[in-house]
Motif scaffolding. Structure first.
Motif, mmCIF file in Angstrom:
data_model
loop_
_atom_site.group_PDB
_atom_site.id
_atom_site.type_symbol
_atom_site.label_atom_id
_atom_site.label_comp_id
_atom_site.label_asym_id
_atom_site.label_seq_id
_atom_site.Cartn_x
_atom_site.Cartn_y
_atom_site.Cartn_z
ATOM 1 N N LEU A 32 0.824 -1.214 0.000
ATOM 2 C CA LEU A 32 0.000 0.000 0.000
ATOM 3 C C LEU A 32 0.856 1.262 0.000
ATOM 4 N N TRP A 33 2.139 1.148 0.378
ATOM 5 C CA TRP A 33 2.960 2.356 0.470
ATOM 6 C C TRP A 33 4.347 2.255 -0.156
ATOM 7 N N VAL A 34 4.840 1.055 -0.443
ATOM 8 C CA VAL A 34 6.220 0.919 -0.943
ATOM 9 C C VAL A 34 6.414 1.631 -2.280
ATOM 10 N N LEU A 35 5.528 1.411 -3.235
ATOM 11 C CA LEU A 35 5.686 2.054 -4.543
ATOM 12 C C LEU A 35 5.591 3.568 -4.419
ATOM 13 N N GLY A 36 4.713 4.042 -3.556
ATOM 14 C CA GLY A 36 4.600 5.478 -3.322
ATOM 15 C C GLY A 36 5.865 6.048 -2.709
ATOM 16 N N LEU A 37 6.482 5.290 -1.801
ATOM 17 C CA LEU A 37 7.733 5.729 -1.188
ATOM 18 C C LEU A 37 8.839 5.821 -2.238
ATOM 19 N N PHE A 38 8.921 4.834 -3.117
ATOM 20 C CA PHE A 38 9.928 4.868 -4.178
ATOM 21 C C PHE A 38 9.691 6.066 -5.099
ATOM 22 N N LEU A 39 8.417 6.327 -5.436
ATOM 23 C CA LEU A 39 8.091 7.478 -6.279
ATOM 24 C C LEU A 39 8.472 8.775 -5.579
ATOM 25 N N ALA A 40 8.117 8.908 -4.307
ATOM 26 C CA ALA A 40 8.435 10.126 -3.549
ATOM 27 C C ALA A 40 9.942 10.328 -3.465
ATOM 28 N N ALA A 41 10.678 9.259 -3.157
ATOM 29 C CA ALA A 41 12.136 9.361 -3.052
ATOM 30 C C ALA A 41 12.746 9.768 -4.395
ATOM 31 N N ASP A 42 12.256 9.181 -5.481
ATOM 32 C CA ASP A 42 12.785 9.523 -6.800
ATOM 33 C C ASP A 42 12.520 10.990 -7.133
ATOM 34 N N LEU A 43 11.309 11.465 -6.863
ATOM 35 C CA LEU A 43 10.983 12.865 -7.155
ATOM 36 C C LEU A 43 11.832 13.821 -6.320
ATOM 37 N N ILE A 44 12.032 13.500 -5.057
ATOM 38 C CA ILE A 44 12.841 14.361 -4.188
ATOM 39 C C ILE A 44 14.305 14.371 -4.646
ATOM 40 N N ILE A 45 14.831 13.201 -4.996
ATOM 41 C CA ILE A 45 16.227 13.130 -5.455
ATOM 42 C C ILE A 45 16.390 13.849 -6.786
ATOM 43 N N GLN A 46 15.462 13.628 -7.719
ATOM 44 C CA GLN A 46 15.539 14.317 -9.013
ATOM 45 C C GLN A 46 15.415 15.825 -8.841
ATOM 46 N N GLY A 47 14.502 16.246 -7.981
ATOM 47 C CA GLY A 47 14.341 17.677 -7.729
ATOM 48 C C GLY A 47 15.596 18.291 -7.145
#
Length: 182
Positions: free
Chosen positions: A155-170
């Motif tokens: 329920l949250w792992v894929l969202g965490l990966f997406l959030a981490a990727d967006l923060i790192i890319q930003g």
């Protein structure tokens, strides 16, 4: 000045530094929003993957009828149909799809980690081989941890990966933009 990429002079790139910073801030903020609601971010990522699978499936189906010979048509049509069904599944039941994708992610991390560890051990006489082994062990452990928490964590792992990727890319875009500012 030297060319940085695709023939763009460095001075031209420097004049666009604010665009990189702006994009970085936007990506960073989106990452924070995703981090604030990991379940919604997971569903959004599942819908995105579903949309890509639907699009790919339609392309396969169109391609199937461009190929000569029924054995080839059948292969491409079945491939396209499976993609379309998987895409529809993502939209009909995103929670089930996120569970399947999370399980696949955990397996991929374990396999990649074991392989990376093996490659690092093969490089043993070379300086720095331990870093590759350590990277492989961490990757495999991450896969095991995700697998141990499955299916609840889906329920949250894929969202965490997406959030981490967006923060790192930003953060990367902001740093790059400020770095080329001149």
């Amino acid at each position: 000045m030297t060319d940085v990429f695709d023939g763009m002079p460095t001075s031209q790139l420097q004049s666009k530094w604010l665009w990189f910073v702006g994009l970085g801030v936007l990506l960073f903020v989106c990452g924070l929003i995703a981090l604030g609601n990991l379940m919604l971010a997971t569903v959004v990522s599942v819908y995105y993957i579903g949309m890509l699978m639907l699009f790919g499936g339609v392309i396969y189906l169109v391609h199937a009828f461009q190929v000569r010979g029924w054995d080839h048509v059948l292969f491409w049509a079945l491939s396209g149909l499976l993609y379309v069904l998987a895409g529809i599944s993502a939209f009909v039941n995103p929670i089930l799809t996120s569970a399947a994708l999370t399980l696949f992610l955990s397996l991929a991390l374990v396999i990649a980690g074991v392989f990376r560890t093996w490659v690092g051990r093969k490089m043993k006489p070379a300086k720095g081989w331990g870093w590759i082994v350590a990277s492989g062990v961490v990757t495999a452990l991450a896969g095991f941890v995700i697998a141990l928490g499955w299916p609840v964590n889906s329920l949250w792992v894929l969202g965490l990966f997406l959030a981490a990727d967006l923060i790192i890319q930003g953060s990367t875009m902001i740093a790059f933009g400020l770095g080329i500012r001149g």
